[in-house]
Design a protein around this motif. Sequence first.
Motif, PDB file in Angstrom:
ATOM      1  N   THR A   1      25.255  45.566  11.340  1.00 20.56           N
ATOM      2  CA  THR A   1      24.711  46.818  10.822  1.00 20.56           C
ATOM      3  C   THR A   1      25.797  47.889  10.766  1.00 20.56           C
ATOM      4  N   VAL A   2      26.635  47.968  11.800  1.00 20.94           N
ATOM      5  CA  VAL A   2      27.688  48.983  11.790  1.00 20.94           C
ATOM      6  C   VAL A   2      28.825  48.613  10.848  1.00 20.94           C
ATOM      7  N   HIS A   3      29.020  47.336  10.574  1.00 20.40           N
ATOM      8  CA  HIS A   3      30.016  46.927   9.586  1.00 20.40           C
ATOM      9  C   HIS A   3      29.614  47.454   8.207  1.00 20.40           C
ATOM     10  N   SER A   4      28.380  47.200   7.836  1.00 24.31           N
ATOM     11  CA  SER A   4      27.912  47.620   6.512  1.00 24.31           C
ATOM     12  C   SER A   4      27.828  49.144   6.407  1.00 24.31           C
TER      13      SER A   4
ATOM     14  N   MET B   1      35.444  47.309  16.748  1.00 26.87           N
ATOM     15  CA  MET B   1      35.183  47.090  15.328  1.00 26.87           C
ATOM     16  C   MET B   1      36.306  46.251  14.708  1.00 26.87           C
ATOM     17  N   PRO B   2      35.964  45.307  13.825  1.00 30.10           N
ATOM     18  CA  PRO B   2      37.009  44.531  13.145  1.00 30.10           C
ATOM     19  C   PRO B   2      38.010  45.439  12.420  1.00 30.10           C
ATOM     20  N   ASP B   3      39.269  45.023  12.434  1.00 33.15           N
ATOM     21  CA  ASP B   3      40.331  45.826  11.837  1.00 33.15           C
ATOM     22  C   ASP B   3      40.071  46.140  10.374  1.00 33.15           C
TER      23      ASP B   3
ATOM     24  N   GLY C   1      28.659  50.527  21.169  1.00 36.54           N
ATOM     25  CA  GLY C   1      28.089  49.259  21.625  1.00 36.54           C
ATOM     26  C   GLY C   1      28.914  48.068  21.177  1.00 36.54           C
ATOM     27  N   ASP C   2      28.246  47.037  20.718  1.00 32.83           N
ATOM     28  CA  ASP C   2      28.898  45.811  20.268  1.00 32.83           C
ATOM     29  C   ASP C   2      29.288  45.982  18.804  1.00 32.83           C
ATOM     30  N   LEU C   3      30.459  46.538  18.579  1.00 28.54           N
ATOM     31  CA  LEU C   3      30.900  46.822  17.208  1.00 28.54           C
ATOM     32  C   LEU C   3      31.574  45.611  16.562  1.00 28.54           C
ATOM     33  N   LYS C   4      31.953  44.629  17.369  1.00 22.78           N
ATOM     34  CA  LYS C   4      32.564  43.414  16.825  1.00 22.78           C
ATOM     35  C   LYS C   4      31.534  42.565  16.099  1.00 22.78           C
ATOM     36  N   HIS C   5      30.381  42.368  16.730  1.00 19.41           N
ATOM     37  CA  HIS C   5      29.375  41.458  16.176  1.00 19.41           C
ATOM     38  C   HIS C   5      28.260  42.174  15.422  1.00 19.41           C
ATOM     39  N   GLY C   6      28.198  43.490  15.515  1.00 17.38           N
ATOM     40  CA  GLY C   6      27.088  44.238  14.931  1.00 17.38           C
ATOM     41  C   GLY C   6      27.217  44.413  13.426  1.00 17.38           C
TER      42      GLY C   6
END
Length: 336
Positions: free
Chosen positions: A174-177, A200-202, A167-172
């Motif tokens: 929850t997936v960053h953490s 996802m952010p680098d 999905g939206d891995l840039k702004h999400g």
Amino acid sequence: MMNFQGSHILSVSQLDREAIARILDISANMAPYAARQKRCTVLEGAILSNLFFEPSTRTRVSFGSAFNLLGGYVRETVGQENSSLSKGESLFDTAQVISGYSDVIAMRHPQMHSVEKFAKGSTVPVINGGDGANEHPTQALLDLFTIQSEMMHFHKGLDNLDIVLMGDLKHGRTVHSLSKLLSLYNNVKVTMVSPTALQMPDSVVSALEDSGHQVIITDTMAGNLSCDVIYQTRIQQERFASKDEADLYRGHFSLNKSIYQQYCRENTVIMHPLPRDSRPEANELDSDLNDLDSLAIFRQAQNGILVRMALFALTLGVEDQLTQYEKEVNWHTNKR
């Protein structure tokens, strides 16, 4: 071992495997209280200030419910327009004042790193309930607790996990953490399915790769969903410049029963931090999945109570005193 008592919980980066194991163990111990099988008043007289300066339902209510279930009182402020921040008060000044009224503070704010700034002015523990697109540590912990609980049915654990983030891995946030927590485990395969513009952010990808994990980045669902867990996210419209921009990506990675049966394993667990966007143009998790035992999204939401109860108990230093403050349950509920 991390000393939780009196500490802020601002980022998953504070936690190592030992600290996480402690949180997950205490969370499991909270199950009979959350299910109303036992009643606990260990925090009787204590006050939680629940400061939510960005819209929230599940996180805000579960923080409050978790504190109530331990016997404490909850005071809420919802929306910046209802606070002195709208009058120009700084986060530091707000923290100085509110911490004088409280024993612990849970806070959500739309700006990245804002909760950390707030915590510098607080004299009591602050728990981050989400700061913009940055982090959502309690969500990541409840997600990890859910993955562990679901994998137990298949005699698996958090090591050797095969997970898809979609999905939206840039702004999400929850997936960053969650990705940062997964980097602490062994031999994890993470497949990241998203539009190219919402990858996802680098820095998050690098953290996983530097820890020796396999990361696959793709914009295609076909052939990439055979895994232990699919973690679906919605398009984070509130992080885009406009609704029109968000609409460019909405509905591209919808999961329904047909796609599940075609591409997923028989028992692939489906997770989502909620709310799922059920509008036809989005519909990232179709309602035709609702009858699948592997749809864990509502169990996941309930686990938020357990984890937040555990964090309150740990930061206030009462995690070993629960049974001393148990009372007989004298009312009945069918809650499970």
